[in-house]
Design a protein around this motif. Sequence first.
Motif, PDB file in Angstrom:
ATOM      1  N   LEU A  32      13.151  30.805  -8.356  1.00  0.00           N
ATOM      2  CA  LEU A  32      13.893  30.215  -7.561  1.00  0.00           C
ATOM      3  C   LEU A  32      14.763  31.014  -6.980  1.00  0.00           C
ATOM      4  CD1 LEU A  32      14.283  26.527  -9.345  1.00  0.00           C
ATOM      5  CD2 LEU A  32      12.787  27.190  -7.380  1.00  0.00           C
ATOM      6  N   VAL A 159      20.961  23.582  -3.372  1.00  0.00           N
ATOM      7  CA  VAL A 159      19.800  23.631  -3.815  1.00  0.00           C
ATOM      8  C   VAL A 159      18.890  22.256  -3.421  1.00  0.00           C
ATOM      9  CG1 VAL A 159      19.627  22.680  -6.128  1.00  0.00           C
ATOM     10  CG2 VAL A 159      18.041  24.299  -5.606  1.00  0.00           C
ATOM     11  N   MET A 164      13.718  23.945  -0.361  1.00  0.00           N
ATOM     12  CA  MET A 164      13.674  24.436  -1.642  1.00  0.00           C
ATOM     13  C   MET A 164      12.772  23.292  -2.681  1.00  0.00           C
ATOM     14  SD  MET A 164      14.964  27.248  -2.348  1.00  0.00           S
ATOM     15  CE  MET A 164      15.032  27.406  -4.202  1.00  0.00           C
ATOM     16  N   VAL A 168      11.083  24.084  -6.308  1.00  0.00           N
ATOM     17  CA  VAL A 168      11.935  23.568  -7.540  1.00  0.00           C
ATOM     18  C   VAL A 168      10.902  22.524  -8.240  1.00  0.00           C
ATOM     19  CG1 VAL A 168      13.538  21.842  -8.145  1.00  0.00           C
ATOM     20  CG2 VAL A 168      13.962  23.675  -6.598  1.00  0.00           C
ATOM     21  N   GLY A 172       9.864  23.555 -11.845  1.00  0.00           N
ATOM     22  CA  GLY A 172      10.415  22.705 -12.772  1.00  0.00           C
ATOM     23  C   GLY A 172       9.296  21.751 -13.307  1.00  0.00           C
ATOM     24  N   PHE A 228      15.949  19.468  -9.101  1.00  0.00           N
ATOM     25  CA  PHE A 228      16.780  20.395  -9.840  1.00  0.00           C
ATOM     26  C   PHE A 228      17.657  20.125 -11.063  1.00  0.00           C
ATOM     27  CE2 PHE A 228      19.873  23.737 -10.975  1.00  0.00           C
ATOM     28  CZ  PHE A 228      19.025  24.805 -10.670  1.00  0.00           C
TER      29      PHE A 228
END
Length: 524
Positions: A32, A159, A164, A168, A172, A228
Motif C-alpha cells: 500500500l 488513506v 487508494m 486497500v 485488506g 483501512f
Amino acid sequence: MTFSFTAIRQRVLAVLGAMSMYRLVLYSLVALALIALVLSTFGVIVSPTPLELLASFVVLALVISAVDAGVQRLLHLPWRIESSLVTALIMLFVMRPGVEPAALIGLALAGILASVSKYLIAWRSRHILNPAAFGAAVVSVIGSFGAFEWLGTSASWWVGNGAMAIPVAVLGLAVLWRTEKVRVVLVFLLIAIGTAVVRQAVQAQQFDIDFDIATALQFAVLQSPFLFLGAFMVSEPLTLPPRRWQQFWVAGLVGVLAGWPIMVGGLFTLGQERALLIGNLLAFAFALRGSVRLTLEKREFITPTAQELTFRARGKLKFLPGQYLELDVPHHHPDARGTRREFSIVSAPADLPTLRIAYKNGDQKHPSSYKRALAAAEPGATLAVTGTWGDFVLPKGEAPVLMVAAGIGVTPFVSQLRQLHAEGRTRDVVLVYVAAEASELAFRAELAETGVPTIVFCRDRPEGLPDHWVWAQGIRLDAAGLERVVPDIAARHTFISGPPRLIADLAPALQKAHSLTTDAFAGY
C-alpha cells in the motif's frame, strides 16, 4: 452463508496459510505504501507528496524501532522488527505526513507514544490499546491546545481517498481471509457506513441542503478511512476479545463512533482513532487475559509423524474445549511465517495447569524456521501463549453432534470429549476419524476412554479396536460415504477439523447437516 462459500474460504486460507498473519499484514502495508508513493509521484494523490511520504516513514520507522528495541532489551524480550514496521506503516497512513521540522517532531512523538503504550498500557504483558491509534490520538489531542499548536501533524487518515480504495480493499481482504475476520469487519463497515450516511442526512436537514443518498454512500465508502480502519486496525487479533459474538459487539461500537464523530468539550473530535480505542476498552472488559508462560515438560511421538508437547502453565489461562492458542517461539532469522503459530489445544480445561498441544511433523527436508525452533526446545524451556481464541466449541444443550477429523485435526475433539468425560456428562456424539494408515490414529486410548462411537477411515485394518469403534472397511470418505455411515446427519450439529480439501470433498453431505462449523488448518 452457503457451504460453497465456506469451501472457497478454506481453499483461500490454505494458500494464505503459507505466511504468518503478521508477515501478511506487513507485506500488505508495504505494498500500500508503494502504491501510494507511485500515485503521489504521478499526481493522482496530491497530498502527501512523495518526499513527505518518504521522510515521514523514515522518522516513524527509526523512532518506533529504536524504542521497541530498547524496551524489549530492558525487559529481556526478543525484538520483533516486524511489529515495529507494522506500527510505523499504519501510522504513516493515519497521521498527516510532512517534511517540516515541526511535523517530523510530531510524528516522532506519536511514534514514541505508540511504542511505549505497548508496554505501559498493558495487562499481564499484553497491550490493551492499538498502539498506532493511541499515538495518533494523543498527539492530535495535545496539538489542539494552544501551547502545542506548533506540532505540525495530527491524525488525518489521508488513506481514505478514492485512489487508494481499491488497493486497500484488495489487500485488506487478503488479511481478513487469513485472520478469518471477514464477517467481523463486514459488521463494522455496514454499521460505520450506515451511520455516516444517516449523519449526512441529518446534517443536510439541519442546514436545509439537498441530500442524495448515492453521493452519501459514495463518500462514506470511497472518501472515508473505514476500509483501512476495518481491515488493518479493527481486525488486530491482540486487541480483540476471544469469542466471535464479542468481536461483533466491538466492531459495532467502533462502527457507530467512527461513523458519527462526536465533539468533546468543543476542543477535538471523537474520530476514528479514538473510536477504535474505546472499542479496545470494550474488548478488554470482555476478556481480561494476559500472556501466559508455558514450561515444556516433555515431548513424545504419538504417531510416526506427529508429536505431542506437554506443558505446565504458569499464569491464569482460560479456554473453552475446542479453542486454539497462539504459541510464540522467538528465534533468530525467522522466515516469512514469523515466530507465532496457532495450535488446537489437546487437553481439557479440567486438566489445567497441564496443557498439551500436538502437531504433524510435515516437511522434513525444508522445515520452517519456526518448526526448527520448536523442535529444538528442550524440557524446561519457557514459551509464551499470546492468547486463546476460536468459536470451534460445542453448542449448548444436548443436541446430537457429529465430529469429523482428519489426522491430527482430531486434537480439538480430544479436548471436547475429555471435558465432557471429566464432567460426567453424556451426549449423543459420533466421531468420524480419517487417517492415511492405522498407525496415524492418534489419542486412541483417550478417545476410547470417553466411550464415543467412532468410525475409522484408513487403508489398513486397525488392530485392537474398542467395541464402540468401527473400521469402515474400504468405504471411501466422500460425501456419499459420510452419509452412509452417518445416516442421521441432518439432525446433527456437524464439526469438521481437517485440510480444506477434505471439507470441499464432503460438501454435498455437509450441506445437509443441521449446522456446520469448520476448523480448517494448513499446517505450521
